[in-house]
Design a protein around this motif. Structure first.
Motif, short mmCIF file in Angstrom:
data_model
loop_
_atom_site.label_atom_id
_atom_site.label_comp_id
_atom_site.label_asym_id
_atom_site.label_seq_id
_atom_site.Cartn_x
_atom_site.Cartn_y
_atom_site.Cartn_z
N ALA A 151 0.67 -1.24 -0.45
CA ALA A 151 0.03 -0.15 -0.09
C ALA A 151 0.98 1.91 0.48
O ALA A 151 0.64 2.37 -0.67
CB ALA A 151 -1.14 -0.09 1.27
N ALA A 152 1.97 1.47 0.54
CA ALA A 152 2.94 2.48 1.02
C ALA A 152 3.81 2.40 -0.35
O ALA A 152 3.44 3.50 -0.99
CB ALA A 152 4.32 1.80 2.48
N GLU A 153 3.56 1.61 -1.37
CA GLU A 153 4.58 1.84 -2.40
C GLU A 153 3.82 1.83 -3.31
O GLU A 153 4.19 3.43 -4.27
CB GLU A 153 4.71 -0.24 -2.37
N VAL A 154 2.64 1.45 -3.54
CA VAL A 154 1.68 2.19 -5.13
C VAL A 154 0.68 3.33 -4.54
O VAL A 154 -0.26 3.82 -4.75
CB VAL A 154 0.24 0.98 -5.66
N ASP A 155 0.60 4.08 -2.95
CA ASP A 155 -0.02 4.76 -2.38
C ASP A 155 -1.74 4.61 -3.03
O ASP A 155 -2.53 5.34 -3.21
CB ASP A 155 0.27 6.05 -3.12
N ALA A 156 -1.77 3.18 -2.49
CA ALA A 156 -3.04 2.24 -1.70
C ALA A 156 -4.20 3.66 -1.57
O ALA A 156 -3.54 4.34 -0.17
CB ALA A 156 -3.19 1.60 -1.49
N LYS A 157 -5.84 3.85 -1.69
CA LYS A 157 -6.23 4.39 -1.45
C LYS A 157 -7.06 3.37 0.07
O LYS A 157 -7.81 3.77 1.22
CB LYS A 157 -7.17 4.90 -2.06
N ILE A 158 -7.07 2.31 -0.51
CA ILE A 158 -7.91 0.69 0.55
C ILE A 158 -7.04 0.09 0.20
O ILE A 158 -6.39 -0.80 -0.95
CB ILE A 158 -9.27 1.23 0.31
N VAL A 159 -6.57 -0.35 1.61
CA VAL A 159 -5.98 -2.04 1.22
C VAL A 159 -7.44 -3.02 1.97
O VAL A 159 -8.50 -2.33 3.35
CB VAL A 159 -5.17 -2.51 2.46
N TYR A 160 -7.65 -4.44 1.62
CA TYR A 160 -8.30 -5.22 1.63
C TYR A 160 -7.75 -6.04 2.80
O TYR A 160 -6.86 -7.09 2.08
CB TYR A 160 -9.30 -5.64 0.11
N LEU A 161 -8.44 -6.63 3.71
CA LEU A 161 -8.32 -7.54 4.49
C LEU A 161 -9.17 -8.18 4.89
O LEU A 161 -9.86 -7.30 6.12
CB LEU A 161 -7.03 -6.85 5.36
N ALA A 162 -9.48 -9.63 4.29
CA ALA A 162 -10.58 -10.06 5.45
C ALA A 162 -10.00 -10.90 6.67
O ALA A 162 -9.13 -11.73 5.98
CB ALA A 162 -11.37 -10.88 4.64
N ASN A 163 -10.83 -10.51 7.57
CA ASN A 163 -10.59 -11.82 8.92
C ASN A 163 -11.09 -12.08 9.31
O ASN A 163 -12.00 -11.34 10.62
CB ASN A 163 -8.98 -10.80 9.44
N PRO A 164 -11.35 -13.34 9.50
CA PRO A 164 -11.21 -14.66 8.96
C PRO A 164 -11.12 -14.20 7.21
O PRO A 164 -12.23 -13.51 7.10
CB PRO A 164 -11.47 -15.88 9.19
N ASP A 165 -10.26 -15.38 6.59
CA ASP A 165 -10.03 -14.78 5.21
C ASP A 165 -10.64 -15.86 4.59
O ASP A 165 -11.17 -16.94 4.63
CB ASP A 165 -8.35 -15.31 4.73
N ASN A 166 -11.15 -15.97 3.35
CA ASN A 166 -12.27 -16.91 2.73
C ASN A 166 -11.14 -16.43 1.20
O ASN A 166 -10.38 -14.93 0.53
CB ASN A 166 -13.72 -15.56 1.62
#
Lengths: 368, 368
Positions: A151-166
């Motif tokens: 995210a830092a590298e690409v200047d992301a507006k959103i990081v998606y993280l599913a917890n728990p993961d699907n």
């Protein structure tokens, strides 16, 4: 002569859809599935009190639903110990993902997710012209440090993280998620999809303050609450972000029966406990079936289990096809090396017996 | 430090909503309305067969709805004598308007509508950065010639035309609409909102070929079918345009009970006939009530009646406020000179009696 002039963005979008529904597959094969275990639906069903509430409301559908979702938001606020202005109710998490992407993602903007994670997030981001960057899973877990570094590298507006993961069923402790936030870059919002969190061990839900501006959490009545077909999801976030949804949402988009059903489901903690016990039993049974066939099941904090078929994605796809041909609706992860697995939703004994009966032959066919 | 970076467009959007719901007003006033006649809901309710179908489906909401809406689309295709690929089912016309705006309207693009017509269309267009141009009503009717001339002038991508019209209840014959199409500019799509057309005299529905690339028609189960709270609308258009919706829609967005209810409602022609008779009776009664108070009702082809209060918008607003204060939920047109009217939805005798009882005092107060 043309009367339909699509926007350049719309014209450029592919016609692919994230998922093909089981009904489509049933129509193609000419018969219904014996076991519907592919969409992580909750086969144990909604609370009887939710069913009763929806049935009692059926005659009232001449009225639009309350566009403020007032009663449900109040109940959810009490449930989570937050304020109602921390909560946005929407047409499933899918609907809320679309609104969030629209609010934050302009053409060329970047987001980050895991390679092979929930494709509907990617669909919405691409639909608004955004660029999806991915990082691989680490030992079948989503990797917050890698996600945030990307995210830092690409200047992301959103990081998606599913917890728990699907689709893997893996998870992190909520405390670890919170600790990882110190690495979240300025300018990046963490979209924490907790669709399956009710099925997870205690401590999995991230103890994020509702007013924390760094995170938006998403929850749903589609999984543990067994109401996928009702379309009720909600977001928990800072009031400024919640308020922004009003700028773009379909204000009268909620089904009135769904509103009543979700409210009743939330109050029926006994049914939820029952369902979670059934889910746990089913996870154990799925792992047993895997073991009986020389396969290994991954540990799961969700209402499904990923089964490692022991070879590559092509092999797992053959196993999956063999199951589907035998009336077992299942799905599998999209990306290597996670696509060495098939994904089986929890279900009642009769459906898991059908799965157990079909798996040996599917494996045999796949092994050629 | 900020983690939420809205797009410039999202940041620029106002937080206004097209409509405030009656529940919000009820919470503010501390009591429920005696007569809910403001949102053009169908107080006569959905078909008993639709209610039964929704109730029977309530226990099945653990399953997502069929994302293809296959059965409903097949039934609608038969109903209209078109192909299923001419039909897109969505979360009410409101939802479909949002998708259509997204497909066609980029920042700076123009659309045309009538001054004071359905604000949710304008909301969606503005939400994608479009420019809304308006033309006035002509004798309380939307004016296709004026709309199309303005479309040519501003190079509009979409012209919105409701037939019958909301909020005035006026209408054109379908044949006149079709004849007017020769003036529709190249490059402009006619969005023909026929939400109320089942309530209109025979010949009001425009006999447009489903494959005609110039027009997209919208229909709904919210009005004559009495299922506003279910959220089921559909579009009829050329397959190429229908197909494009798949690029942006929420594929699993339909409520499973709503799908079943709409299918049953479509088949219950007897109930529809019953409702339309009740609507007609109510229109007559509303006109009588207006006349008894020295006001005139406009002719209506919808399930509501616009009552001309005989003065300006400020006066009509006073009458409306007086009704609301007396427990009668109603609304009024947004723009002059149509805002000399109040708009009363059709309802059963008991609600219209409540309206009749409240109107004289509301008028007296307004006259000061």
């Amino acid at each position: 002569m043309t009367h339909t002039r699509f926007t350049p963005l719309a014209a450029s979008l592919p016609s692919t859809v994230p998922f093909v529904g089981p009904e489509t597959q049933e129509r193609a094969r000419g018969s219904v599935f014996e076991a519907r275990l592919g969409a992580n639906e909750n086969v144990f069903g909604p609370s009887p009190r939710a069913i009763a509430a929806m049935q009692a409301t059926a005659g009232d559908v001449w009225m639009y639903g309350d566009p403020e979702n007032h009663d449900l938001r109040q109940a959810l606020a009490a449930h989570h110990g937050v304020r109602a202005d921390n909560i946005m109710v929407g047409e499933g998490i899918d609907g809320l993902l679309g609104y969030l992407a629209r609010l934050l993602v302009a053409p060329g903007d970047s987001v980050v997710t895991s390679q092979g994670a929930y494709p509907t997030f990617n669909y919405h981001v691409a639909g608004f012209g955004g660029q999806v960057h991915t990082v691989p899973y680490t030992k079948d877990h989503e990797d917050p440090a890698a996600l945030f570094a990307k995210a830092a590298e690409v200047d992301a507006k959103i990081v998606y993280l599913a917890n728990p993961d699907n689709p893997m069923g893996s998870w992190h402790s909520g405390a670890d998620i919170v600790a990882s936030l110190s690495d979240l870059p300025d300018g990046t919002l963490l979209l924490l999809d907790e669709a399956y969190v009710e099925c997870a061990p205690p401590g999995t839900a991230a103890p994020v303050a509702a007013d924390d501006p760094r995170v938006i959490r998403m929850r749903t009545f589609s999984k543990a609450y067994g109401m996928a077909g009702a379309r009720v999801g909600y977001a928990l976030a800072h009031p400024d972000l919640i308020q922004a949804f009003h700028k773009v949402r379909n204000h009268f988009g909620m089904n009135r029966m769904a509103q009543a059903g979700a409210l009743a489901a939330l109050q029926d903690t006994e049914w939820l406990t029952h369902v979670l016990r059934e889910v746990d039993t089913a996870r154990t049974r799925i792992a047993e079936i895997a073991a009986e066939n020389g396969l290994s099941a991954l540990a799961s904090a969700t209402n499904f289990v990923a089964i490692d078929c022991g070879k590559d994605g092509e092999f797992a796809k053959s196993v999956l096809d063999g199951l589907i041909a035998r009336g077992i609706f299942a799905r599998m992860p999209f990306a290597a090396p996670q696509n060495r697995c098939i994904r089986i939703s929890c279900g009642p004994e009769i459906m898991l017996d059908a799965f157990a009966a079909a798996l040996p032959a599917a494996l045999k066919d796949a092994r050629g």
